[in-house]
Design a protein around this motif. Structure first.
Motif, PDB file in Angstrom:
ATOM      1  N   GLY A   1       0.773  -1.182   0.109  1.00 39.03           N
ATOM      2  CA  GLY A   1       0.055  -0.128   0.014  1.00 39.03           C
ATOM      3  C   GLY A   1       0.938   1.275  -0.055  1.00 39.03           C
ATOM      4  O   GLY A   1       2.255   1.153  -0.058  1.00 39.03           O
ATOM      5  N   ASN A   2       0.114   2.216   0.144  1.00 42.83           N
ATOM      6  CA  ASN A   2       0.677   3.532   0.082  1.00 42.83           C
ATOM      7  C   ASN A   2       0.258   4.645   1.115  1.00 42.83           C
ATOM      8  O   ASN A   2      -1.117   4.188   1.585  1.00 42.83           O
ATOM      9  CB  ASN A   2       0.569   4.596  -1.163  1.00 42.83           C
ATOM     10  N   SER A   3       0.949   5.544   1.730  1.00 45.20           N
ATOM     11  CA  SER A   3       0.504   6.381   2.825  1.00 45.20           C
ATOM     12  C   SER A   3       0.916   7.693   2.837  1.00 45.20           C
ATOM     13  O   SER A   3       2.103   7.980   2.116  1.00 45.20           O
ATOM     14  CB  SER A   3       0.727   5.617   4.102  1.00 45.20           C
ATOM     15  N   GLY A   4       0.607   8.462   3.748  1.00 49.33           N
ATOM     16  CA  GLY A   4       1.232   9.889   3.835  1.00 49.33           C
ATOM     17  C   GLY A   4       0.437  10.606   4.677  1.00 49.33           C
ATOM     18  O   GLY A   4      -0.973  10.389   5.130  1.00 49.33           O
ATOM     19  N   MET A   5       0.684  12.130   4.826  1.00 46.25           N
ATOM     20  CA  MET A   5      -0.084  12.969   5.398  1.00 46.25           C
ATOM     21  C   MET A   5      -0.354  14.241   4.340  1.00 46.25           C
ATOM     22  O   MET A   5       0.542  14.814   3.544  1.00 46.25           O
ATOM     23  CB  MET A   5       0.786  13.669   6.533  1.00 46.25           C
ATOM     24  N   PHE A   6      -1.572  14.604   4.417  1.00 49.52           N
ATOM     25  CA  PHE A   6      -1.969  15.451   3.221  1.00 49.52           C
ATOM     26  C   PHE A   6      -1.419  16.747   3.397  1.00 49.52           C
ATOM     27  O   PHE A   6      -1.114  17.354   4.579  1.00 49.52           O
ATOM     28  CB  PHE A   6      -3.559  15.371   3.488  1.00 49.52           C
ATOM     29  N   ARG A   7      -1.063  17.302   2.273  1.00 46.10           N
ATOM     30  CA  ARG A   7      -0.193  18.632   2.244  1.00 46.10           C
ATOM     31  C   ARG A   7      -1.100  19.605   2.671  1.00 46.10           C
ATOM     32  O   ARG A   7      -2.387  19.808   2.660  1.00 46.10           O
ATOM     33  CB  ARG A   7       0.234  19.165   0.828  1.00 46.10           C
ATOM     34  N   PRO A   8      -0.583  20.970   3.382  1.00 43.22           N
ATOM     35  CA  PRO A   8      -1.438  21.912   3.775  1.00 43.22           C
ATOM     36  C   PRO A   8      -1.779  22.762   2.439  1.00 43.22           C
ATOM     37  O   PRO A   8      -2.846  23.444   2.620  1.00 43.22           O
ATOM     38  CB  PRO A   8      -0.316  22.852   4.380  1.00 43.22           C
ATOM     39  N   GLU A   9      -1.102  22.821   1.271  1.00 39.83           N
ATOM     40  CA  GLU A   9      -1.780  23.361   0.233  1.00 39.83           C
ATOM     41  C   GLU A   9      -3.140  22.563  -0.303  1.00 39.83           C
ATOM     42  O   GLU A   9      -3.801  23.239  -0.972  1.00 39.83           O
ATOM     43  CB  GLU A   9      -0.733  22.974  -1.122  1.00 39.83           C
TER      44      GLU A   9
END
Length: 486
Positions: free
Chosen positions: A422-430
């Motif tokens: 899978g893939n993951s992350g934190m959504f950007r402020p932009e």
């Protein structure tokens, strides 16, 4: 004819002791007699008991020797009185006859095998093997010693004859009365229903097997995934819009309009209706501004953002388009939330064993204040451990709308290697701040396909055997219950 013969004979006699002899006396096929006995026995007109007799019959090889003679005699007769070379003798006989004939003739001391010459040791022999085979074929008795010798050479085999002895049954009658299975309108009009004898109903008989509905393997795994999300306190997002605008699918996620994923080679664009007419204008302006000149600590992409590009309709390429809508709605009245979705997405990809133009995406996200990368790793450890994947690794990656981003790997015990899951992350402020979310709110998210874990769980190596128009319906009926993590 066979039924009349059996019932007529039992009218004057107590028993038919042997159905085989009875068939021979009446000149009727024994198979026909047996079928009638079974039918009469079923209706209790007669009582039948099994008879079994064992006798010897010729094998295919034995039948061949009964006609042409045993191999040893064939070999003996092929040797002239003056003798013959081994090579010449081999040419005169079949290889199997030569091999077996040599063994048996030498054993019987009929021939002498020299280095190059084969000669007779006797002038005359009797074909006892052929005589014994002919006796067995004609049903004549053969002593046990000879039977044992033929059996060791696999020239005879036991045959079991099956027949019946027959007596009158509790419902015996000289002639079977035909029973009716239905009461018809004609029976009522004629009035003959009073004399009719109806067939008894067998309420214990098994009927035709019922065809019940069967769940597709994808639906079984999907349900297991849903239960895991619900156990972790997530809410399901509405994913009923397969058609989405480029704005929600790409622009709202801070994905530039010149990105390769937005090309027609990767995305299915709609011809009719080709564009959307419903977008929140104030939010569109903020998204345009962050793309063109940045903001919220970002320099943006520095290009001319085009509204007509954002208006294009397409088949959604990921369920993150649903996430962007949900987060925008949440920003209007913020409260911490956990969301998940499992639904179909579409990409213009070449179809092969591992890729389809449509597949299912699983997505989870958490929106709250003070979230960090550590929270994301902890949630992923909890989520995937419920899937039975406890050994995880994380690798830095790049996504347009998450920073930091991580690829997720799990150790596959069967393959004995690390596999990307899978893939993951934190959504950007932009992406988040133009929606109107508070500045101290972060969103952690991850996604994976539904097909890959299903293929692993069910041992399927071609995705087209799992999903699509070529799926074997028998697979759906036969597939076992799926228990993830066991």
């Amino acid at each position: 004819m066979a039924e009349e013969a059996i019932l007529g004979y039992l009218e004057k006699n107590e028993e038919i002791s042997d159905s085989g002899k009875f068939a021979e006396e009446k000149g009727i096929s024994h198979d026909e007699i047996v079928n009638v006995i079974k039918s009469l026995n079923g209706f209790r007109l007669v009582d039948a008991e099994d008879i079994k007799r064992e006798r010897w019959g010729l094998t295919k090889e034995g039948d061949k020797y009964a006609g042409a003679g045993s191999p040893e005699v064939q070999l003996f007769l092929a040797i002239p009185p003056e003798g013959i070379t081994r090579e010449e003798l081999q040419k005169k006989l079949d290889p199997s006859i030569f091999k077996i004939g040599c063994q048996q003739a030498i054993k019987n001391k009929w021939i002498e095998m020299g280095k190059s010459q084969v000669s007779r040791k006797v002038q005359h022999v009797d074909d006892r093997v052929r005589d014994l085979l002919m006796q067995i074929q004609n049903g004549e008795a053969v002593n046990a010693e000879d039977v044992d010798a033929l059996k060791r050479r696999k020239l005879i085999t036991p045959l079991i004859w099956k027949g019946y002895s027959v007596k009158k049954g509790p419902k015996y009658a000289p002639k079977r009365k035909k029973v009716a299975t239905d009461l018809t309108r004609e029976n009522l009009l004629r009035g003959d229903w009073r004399e009719l004898e109806f067939k008894e109903y067998n309420f214990l008989a098994k009927g035709q097997p019922t065809e019940g509905g069967c769940l597709h393997p994808l639906l079984k795994v999907r349900r297991q995934m849903q239960m895991i999300f619900l156990q972790m306190g997530f809410e399901e997002m509405p994913t009923n819009n397969f058609v989405e605008s480029s704005f929600w699918n790409f622009d709202a996620l801070f994905q530039p309009q010149q990105h390769p994923a937005r090309d027609s080679h990767d995305t299915f664009f709609l011809k009719e209706p080709s564009t959307t007419k419903m977008l929140p204008e104030d939010y569109v302006e903020r998204v345009k501004g962050v793309h063109e000149s940045g903001g919220y600590g970002s320099r943006g992409y520095g290009y001319e953002w085009k509204r007509e590009e954002a208006n294009k309709n397409l088949l959604r390429t990921h369920t993150t388009a649903v996430s962007s809508r949900m987060l925008y709605a949440l920003a209007q009245d913020f409260a911490p939330k956990k969301y998940y979705s499992i639904d179909r997405v579409f990409r213009n990809e070449a179809v092969d064993r591992t890729h389809l133009a449509e597949f299912h995406q699983i997505e989870g996200l958490i929106c709250d204040r003070g979230l960090t990368l550590g929270h994301l790793i902890g949630v992923l450890q909890d989520f995937f451990s419920r899937l039975g994947m406890s050994k995880l690794k994380f690798k830095p990656a790049y996504n347009p709308y998450t920073e930091p981003s991580m690829e997720i790997f799990s150790y596959h015990e069967g393959l004995e290697k690390w596999v990307e899951i899978g893939n993951s992350g934190m959504f950007r402020p932009e992406m988040l701040l133009p929606m109107g979310l508070p500045q101290d709110v972060q969103v952690i998210a991850w996604g994976l396909s539904l097909e890959r874990p299903t293929m692993i769980l069910y041992g399927i190596d071609n995705i087209r055997d799992l999903f699509g128009h070529k799926v074997d319906l028998g697979l759906i009926k036969r597939n076992p219950l799926c228990r993830i993590g066991l």
